[in-house]
Design an enzyme around this catalytic site. Structure first.
Site, mmCIF file in Angstrom:
data_model
loop_
_atom_site.group_PDB
_atom_site.id
_atom_site.type_symbol
_atom_site.label_atom_id
_atom_site.label_comp_id
_atom_site.label_asym_id
_atom_site.label_seq_id
_atom_site.Cartn_x
_atom_site.Cartn_y
_atom_site.Cartn_z
ATOM 1 C CB ALA A 41 39.434 48.295 36.129
ATOM 2 C CE1 TYR A 69 35.439 42.906 28.623
ATOM 3 C CE2 TYR A 69 37.064 43.049 26.860
ATOM 4 C CZ TYR A 69 35.841 42.617 27.326
ATOM 5 O OH TYR A 69 35.014 41.917 26.500
ATOM 6 C CG ASP A 70 34.771 45.488 33.579
ATOM 7 O OD1 ASP A 70 34.467 44.608 32.754
ATOM 8 O OD2 ASP A 70 35.111 45.238 34.754
ATOM 9 C CB SER A 97 27.936 37.153 30.272
ATOM 10 O OG SER A 97 27.206 38.126 29.594
ATOM 11 C CG LEU A 98 25.852 36.789 35.648
ATOM 12 C CD1 LEU A 98 26.334 36.497 37.060
ATOM 13 C CD2 LEU A 98 24.354 36.527 35.543
ATOM 14 C CD GLU A 100 26.692 31.083 44.039
ATOM 15 O OE1 GLU A 100 27.672 30.354 43.905
ATOM 16 O OE2 GLU A 100 25.531 30.733 43.802
ATOM 17 C CE LYS A 115 31.493 37.671 37.845
ATOM 18 N NZ LYS A 115 32.800 37.291 37.331
ATOM 19 C CG ASP A 119 38.939 35.621 38.307
ATOM 20 O OD1 ASP A 119 38.364 35.483 37.212
ATOM 21 O OD2 ASP A 119 39.957 36.312 38.468
ATOM 22 C CE1 TYR A 140 27.279 29.642 37.046
ATOM 23 C CE2 TYR A 140 29.420 29.587 38.128
ATOM 24 C CZ TYR A 140 28.651 29.774 36.988
ATOM 25 O OH TYR A 140 29.259 30.100 35.817
ATOM 26 C CE LYS A 179 33.607 41.369 36.838
ATOM 27 N NZ LYS A 179 34.230 42.134 35.821
ATOM 28 C CB CYS A 221 76.734 39.032 45.377
ATOM 29 S SG CYS A 221 75.691 39.287 46.818
ATOM 30 C CB CYS A 277 79.151 39.592 49.604
ATOM 31 S SG CYS A 277 78.990 38.218 48.451
ATOM 32 C CB CYS A 337 75.246 35.398 46.094
ATOM 33 S SG CYS A 337 76.758 35.784 46.963
ATOM 34 C CB CYS A 371 77.002 36.432 50.858
ATOM 35 S SG CYS A 371 75.818 37.670 50.327
HETATM 36 C C1 9MJ Z 1 30.411 32.794 39.515
HETATM 37 N N1 9MJ Z 1 31.253 33.116 38.549
HETATM 38 O O1 9MJ Z 1 30.815 32.529 40.631
HETATM 39 C C2 9MJ Z 1 27.164 32.692 38.107
HETATM 40 N N2 9MJ Z 1 29.003 32.714 39.199
HETATM 41 O O2 9MJ Z 1 24.960 32.443 37.177
HETATM 42 C C3 9MJ Z 1 28.002 32.405 40.049
HETATM 43 N N3 9MJ Z 1 28.470 32.894 37.985
HETATM 44 C C4 9MJ Z 1 26.226 32.743 37.013
HETATM 45 N N4 9MJ Z 1 26.845 32.392 39.377
HETATM 46 C C5 9MJ Z 1 24.347 32.589 35.972
HETATM 47 N N5 9MJ Z 1 28.171 32.150 41.368
HETATM 48 C C6 9MJ Z 1 25.271 32.985 35.064
HETATM 49 C C7 9MJ Z 1 26.478 33.084 35.730
#
Ligand code: 9MJ
Length: 683
Positions: free
Chosen positions: A39, A41-42, A87-88, A120, A122, A124, A232, A321, A415, A418, A433, A439
């Protein structure tokens, strides 16, 4: 103000922001560790983007806003992405989601509420690109900086969910698939558990574990890790027609053998998109993998083409996010909790902080190895993470914000419950311990052990009853068991006069035991049934064992330096000595074992009994072997001296034959035993 006039404080701030973002990027992408919370960083990135938008003259090609990700780490071959890995853009609120939908609809000249989105979760994990020529996987690459990534073909080939050869007859001549490599919660817990047992590398979270696995030059390491893949996106396609929609492309990928996220859904308009993000927030804790938001893509590929890109991100997709699960706070102190088997766990006391909607005041530090790995000190600024129902964890210490007056975190020597000595043996992660049976934190577990069949074998004293006796403080040490009366027992839940009477009778019977059982029952760490029998034989009396020097203990066959230390420490604790005495005073007794220098012709030999014995019981056979100094083990190994196999012997017999261990039947066993016993009596 003209665009040329840039206030000095703005220029300084921009420089400072770039420096901080670059550093965070480097740590995250190159070193695969979180430096500052996502957060924060963003927020830095957004501030920099805003300043650059306001003062375009400040924009330079090196600015972090002008590139994706970070430099390629040098040790793998580079791969140039023919189609950049994007990136998105991010959205952090419903308003920002609505604004995204509206912008796209306006550009397309369409009705925002009827615009279709493929949504869908996201993931990590780590974005990877997979290249297939004529249906064969020819290359796997990381995203790197978006233009150039690293060749990790050898590692992606090890991932079961990535097809090496595409399915079906409609295989395109060229296909580039993108998706996320990740490790699920279950797989993560299992791999860390194994690492702990084998003293291997324990990872802080699944993302680090997945990143660490893909960065291995040796693919056999990746193979052992529970890596998974969800596709994806299709980036390149030749020798086959593109579909009309993204969701149709995803269906084709599934047909070709790729896994895609089962949560994938098509929704319409801003309300549909917002609803999906809400549902994912609710589903988050029950998914087996970590997600940090949702990805929303305009479903029509024609509309995607019409919208195109703006600098580094497509206009047709956005990443929503979730509210931050990581926050920074102060580590105010560390307390040590004692678990059921005496393991000490350092627990961080934190300056209270709101993380993902909950106030967090404590976080687990797992063990002292983790404290060292984090390099945590009291007074540090730390990043706390809370995900779903998981216990809050400290994922990182922010070293550059360390104040001058921090204190080291020190394992207590005694400990906190005890007062017994704390032991941490070389090569072991956990500190424990040494109070064992005595104990209070370990009471229930140790009473169960004390009453178990191979220990004092107290009939009718089960787990539930022990819980009640401990909770009502009727029993603190095992000696207290022998003071229990029928009347007080009869008043307990699920007990009556008769069962109480039976228990008192069972306790009375248990008073008469053997030295070996007693040594086993008092629960010295790592002293199992077999070691207890060897010790009883060797020392002959409890007094001799209690006063044995460390060297004497180490000279006993099968007692290594670690076990010897456990025994030695155990009898140096006053509480232990007191309770042993109290047990003897309560009437626990055993027949004298003949003197310690009794001949031990089988000393150093390990025997295994398997199958059915007809002339004597397994316990009798075992006792006779132990009397002669042998150890009786439950499984066959190279070290086994001899296996006695009766009818019905199975895998142990096969193993012995495979290892070339001597196998004899019951008749030869009895004959041999009698001979050895005769010889021993003569000596
Ligand atoms: C993730 N990280 O789950 C994309 N992503 O599509 C999904 N990332 C993505 N799509 C285009 N479900 C660029 C990144």
């Amino acid at each position: 103000m003209s665009s040329q006039e840039i206030p000095a404080d703005i220029a300084n701030e921009v420089n400072d922001l770039r420096h901080r973002i670059d550093e965070a990027n480097y740590r995250y992408y190159v070193e695969n560790e979180a430096h500052i919370p996502d957060a924060d960083y963003d927020q830095l990135m957004r501030r920099l983007e805003a300043l650059e938008a306001q003062y375009p003259a400040l924009v330079t090609p090196e600015s972090p806003t002008q590139r994706v990700g970070a430099p390629v780490a040098g040790d793998f071959a580079s791969v140039t992405h023919s189609v950049r890995m994007l990136s998105l853009d991010n959205a952090f609120s419903d308003e920002e989601l609505s604004a995204f939908v509206k912008r796209a609809a306006t550009r397309l000249g369409s009705d925002p509420e009827s615009l279709a989105f493929c949504c869908e979760p996201k993931l990590d994990g780590l974005a990877v690109s997979l290249l297939y020529r004529d249906g064969i996987l020819v290359q796997g690459a990381t995203r790197g900086d978006g233009s150039t990534g690293e060749d990790i073909t050898h590692n992606v080939r090890t991932i079961d969910s990535i097809p090496l050869k595409l399915f079906g007859n409609d295989v395109p001549s060229l296909l580039e698939v993108r998706g996320e490599v990740f490790i699920g919660q279950h797989g993560f817990e299992r791999m860390n558990e194994r690492a702990r047992q084998e003293n291997g590398k324990v990872f802080a979270n699944p993302r680090n574990a997945a990143a660490g696995s893909l960065r291995q030059l040796d693919a056999s390491i990746a193979r052992q890790r529970p890596l998974e893949f969800f596709a994806y996106q299709v980036a390149q396609l030749e020798g086959a027609e593109w579909a009309d929609t993204h969701s149709e492309m995803m269906a084709r990928l599934r047909a070709l053998g790729f896994r895609s996220n089962p949560e994938l859904a098509i929704v319409q308009g801003a309300s549909g998109v917002i609803g999906f993000c809400q549902r994912m927030g609710e589903r988050r804790a029950s998914l087996d993998y970590d997600i940090d938001g949702a990805v929303l893509k305009i479903d029509s590929l024609a509309q995607q083409a019409e919208l195109g890109f703006v600098s580094r991100a497509p206009r047709w997709a956005i990443a929503f996010k979730f509210p931050a699960e990581e926050k920074m706070t102060t580590l105010k102190g560390v307390e040590f909790q004692v678990g059921r088997i005496g393991t000490l766990t350092p627990v961080a006391r934190l300056e209270p902080v709101q993380v993902a909607g909950v106030t967090v005041t404590n976080a687990t530090l797992h063990n002292m190895d983790e404290v060292s790995r984090l390099d945590a000190r009291i007074g540090d600024q730390v990043i706390v993470r809370r995900a779903g129902d998981v216990i809050p964890q400290i994922v990182q210490v922010v070293i550059d914000q360390r104040p001058d007056d921090t204190h080291e975190i020190v394992m207590p020597s005694h400990c906190p419950v005890c007062g017994s000595q704390i032991e941490r043996l070389e090569g072991e992660v956990a500190a424990r311990c040494s109070g064992g049976l005595f104990c209070p934190a370990q009471r229930k577990e140790s009473l169960q052990h004390f009453a178990s069949r191979k220990a004092l074998d107290i009939d009718g004293l089960g787990e539930k009853l022990i819980d009640v006796l401990v909770e009502r403080e009727m029993v603190k040490t095992p000696a207290d068991l022998f003071g229990l009366g029928v009347a007080e027992l009869a008043e307990l839940p699920r007990m009556a006069e008769k069962s109480a009477g039976n228990l008192v009778a069972a306790l009375d019977k248990a008073r008469s035991t053997t030295l070996a059982r007693f040594i086993y029952a008092i629960g010295i760490r790592e002293v199992g049934e077999a070691t207890a029998a060897v010790l009883a034989n060797r020392f002959g009396s409890l007094e001799a064992l209690m006063s044995a020097a460390l060297e004497q203990l180490m000279s006993v066959p099968d007692v290594g330096p670690i076990v010897a230390r456990h025994i030695h420490t155990f009898f140096r604790q006053q509480v232990n000595v007191d309770t042993v005495k109290a047990l003897q005073q309560a009437g626990v007794h055993w027949a004298e074992v003949e003197s310690a220098d009794r001949p031990q012709p089988l000393e150093g030999q390990t025997w295994v009994l398997t199958g059915t014995l007809e002339q004597l019981t397994r316990d009798e056979a075992k006792e006779r072997l132990q009397q002669l100094g042998a150890k009786v083990a439950g499984s066959v190994s190279k070290k086994t001296f001899c296996v006695v196999a009766g009818p019905g012997a199975g895998s142990k017999l096969a193993k012995a034959e495979q290892l070339g261990v001597e196998v004899i039947d019951e008749a030869s066993f009895l004959e041999r035993l009698a001979g050895i016993e005769r010889d021993a009596a003569w000596r």
